[in-house]
Scaffold this motif. Sequence first.
Motif, short mmCIF file in Angstrom:
data_model
loop_
_atom_site.label_atom_id
_atom_site.label_comp_id
_atom_site.label_asym_id
_atom_site.label_seq_id
_atom_site.Cartn_x
_atom_site.Cartn_y
_atom_site.Cartn_z
N ALA A 70 -72.06 53.69 69.91
CA ALA A 70 -70.95 53.10 69.14
C ALA A 70 -70.71 53.83 67.82
O ALA A 70 -69.60 53.82 67.30
N LYS A 194 -65.93 47.90 64.24
CA LYS A 194 -64.82 47.00 64.63
C LYS A 194 -63.46 47.66 64.40
O LYS A 194 -62.56 47.59 65.22
N GLN A 197 -62.70 50.08 67.10
CA GLN A 197 -62.39 49.45 68.39
C GLN A 197 -60.99 48.85 68.40
O GLN A 197 -60.34 48.80 69.42
#
Length: 199
Positions: A70, A194, A197
Amino acid sequence: MVIKNVSLETVCGITSKFPENRFPEVAFAGKSNVGKSSLINALMNRKALARTSSQPGKTQTINYYNVNDAIYFVDLPGYGYARANEKVKAQWGRMIENYLHQSKQLRQVFLLVDIRHAPSENDKIMYGWILRNGYQPIVIATKLDKIKRSQVQVQLRLIRSTLQLSADGIVIPFSAETKQGREEIYQILDGLIKEEQVE
């Protein structure tokens, strides 16, 4: 942030080409003995993936740690190591500046300083480099467990004034021993992931 998996994925030397990663990168800069590897290990929940050493100046490469598929933690060479010759120091400096200038995925730079001392001339130069490359560094004041609690605010004010931080500049006191400050850093990292994404 819950650490599920981490791996040292790429190591770049002076002549290496930087990888084109698909995940966001956060970079960690700091002088040779400031506790950079200890911080990275604490964030990754690993004892010794980032190599710590009693010999400063050990990190002479740019190391990319893939965290949870990530985000990348990018460990930059420690600067200001007195025993390194001028040619090597200049190469490390160029390497760091090239990385700051060229990385397409770099989202945040953490600048580590030792909470016990005023930031050095090298720290001030690095802070300026990061700003000039378009990033607002977050300062992490390491070795928090080495000073008395009553000294913390005094030292944080000294760091802010020496680096001439703006009022909204962030300084996070951190201890690799007690892990104090880790949750605040995790919140910043979670926010970056976040954002990526959502895009």
